[in-house]
Write a protein that holds these residues in place. Structure first.
Motif, PDB file in Angstrom:
ATOM      1  N   UNK A  29       0.852  -1.181   0.000  1.00 11.29           N
ATOM      2  CA  UNK A  29       0.000   0.000   0.000  1.00 11.29           C
ATOM      3  C   UNK A  29       0.892   1.237   0.000  1.00 11.29           C
ATOM      4  N   UNK A  30       0.475   2.255  -0.750  1.00 13.37           N
ATOM      5  CA  UNK A  30       1.248   3.499  -0.834  1.00 13.37           C
ATOM      6  C   UNK A  30       2.709   3.201  -1.202  1.00 13.37           C
ATOM      7  N   UNK A  31       2.873   2.439  -2.280  1.00 10.91           N
ATOM      8  CA  UNK A  31       4.190   1.972  -2.702  1.00 10.91           C
ATOM      9  C   UNK A  31       4.942   3.058  -3.477  1.00 10.91           C
ATOM     10  N   UNK A  39       6.471  10.043  -5.677  1.00 13.41           N
ATOM     11  CA  UNK A  39       5.209   9.474  -6.132  1.00 13.41           C
ATOM     12  C   UNK A  39       4.986   8.093  -5.533  1.00 13.41           C
ATOM     13  N   UNK A  40       3.744   7.825  -5.195  1.00 14.40           N
ATOM     14  CA  UNK A  40       3.368   6.517  -4.648  1.00 14.40           C
ATOM     15  C   UNK A  40       2.148   5.989  -5.389  1.00 14.40           C
ATOM     16  N   UNK A  41       2.115   4.673  -5.527  1.00  9.28           N
ATOM     17  CA  UNK A  41       0.941   3.998  -6.078  1.00  9.28           C
ATOM     18  C   UNK A  41       0.052   3.596  -4.908  1.00  9.28           C
ATOM     19  N   UNK A  42      -1.254   3.716  -5.081  1.00 11.07           N
ATOM     20  CA  UNK A  42      -2.165   3.356  -3.999  1.00 11.07           C
ATOM     21  C   UNK A  42      -1.947   1.914  -3.554  1.00 11.07           C
ATOM     22  N   UNK A  43      -1.863   1.022  -4.522  1.00 10.97           N
ATOM     23  CA  UNK A  43      -1.611  -0.393  -4.264  1.00 10.97           C
ATOM     24  C   UNK A  43      -0.646  -0.891  -5.335  1.00 10.97           C
ATOM     25  N   UNK A  44       0.189  -1.848  -4.977  1.00 12.22           N
ATOM     26  CA  UNK A  44       1.135  -2.380  -5.968  1.00 12.22           C
ATOM     27  C   UNK A  44       1.539  -3.797  -5.612  1.00 12.22           C
ATOM     28  N   UNK A  50       2.891  -4.290 -11.171  1.00 13.95           N
ATOM     29  CA  UNK A  50       1.493  -3.958 -11.418  1.00 13.95           C
ATOM     30  C   UNK A  50       1.066  -2.985 -10.326  1.00 13.95           C
ATOM     31  N   UNK A  51       0.565  -1.827 -10.752  1.00 21.44           N
ATOM     32  CA  UNK A  51       0.099  -0.813  -9.823  1.00 21.44           C
ATOM     33  C   UNK A  51      -1.380  -0.548 -10.009  1.00 21.44           C
ATOM     34  N   UNK A  52      -2.047  -0.263  -8.906  1.00 21.77           N
ATOM     35  CA  UNK A  52      -3.475   0.046  -8.944  1.00 21.77           C
ATOM     36  C   UNK A  52      -3.671   1.399  -8.282  1.00 21.77           C
ATOM     37  N   UNK A  53      -4.336   2.276  -8.987  1.00 24.09           N
ATOM     38  CA  UNK A  53      -4.675   3.596  -8.478  1.00 24.09           C
ATOM     39  C   UNK A  53      -6.183   3.658  -8.274  1.00 24.09           C
ATOM     40  N   UNK A  54      -6.593   4.118  -7.109  1.00 25.92           N
ATOM     41  CA  UNK A  54      -8.011   4.322  -6.843  1.00 25.92           C
ATOM     42  C   UNK A  54      -8.329   5.780  -7.111  1.00 25.92           C
ATOM     43  N   UNK A  55      -9.162   6.024  -8.113  1.00 16.65           N
ATOM     44  CA  UNK A  55      -9.548   7.381  -8.470  1.00 16.65           C
ATOM     45  C   UNK A  55     -10.758   7.784  -7.655  1.00 16.65           C
TER      46      UNK A  55
END
Length: 114
Positions: A29-31, A39-44, A50-55
């Motif tokens: 989380x917050x990778x 910069x951080x990815x919401x989930x990774x 593979x990164x997941x961003x929650x908009x």
């Protein structure tokens, strides 16, 4: 479905999605993906890049719906992709109607067979 509910549903799904397919990945989380930028990815899943961003753009309280926030998110996504990351974007609608989960199921199933 509010932002908190959708984000919690997303996190619950992501926590178990890869292991359920036998993928030995750790969800972060917050990778922080960039060696120099904050910069951080919401989930990774760093192992697979593979990164997941929650908009949260559908919610009024999120700063990402400003022009500056949209430009910052665009720069972050571009930098991540330049470093070899695949970025997937989720939102309250795609989590609520499960279309994001169906997409990720397909992506992860493909990863599990390679």
């Amino acid at each position: 479905m509010g932002r908190t509910d959708a984000r919690e549903d997303l996190e619950n799904y992501l926590t178990y999605a890869a292991p359920s397919l036998g993928l030995d990945w750790t969800l972060e989380r917050e990778f922080r993906f960039h060696p120099e930028r904050k910069f951080r990815l919401d989930f990774a899943w760093p192992e697979a890049k593979i990164g997941i961003e929650f908009d949260g753009v559908m919610m009024r309280t999120v700063g990402h719906n400003s022009l500056a926030g949209i430009l910052r998110d665009s720069e972050k996504s571009n930098l991540a992709q330049a470093l070899g990351w695949r970025i997937f974007r989720a939102n309250a609608k795609s989590v609520g109607d499960s279309t994001f989960f169906a997409l990720m199921d397909s992506v992860l199933a493909q990863e599990a067979t390679t």
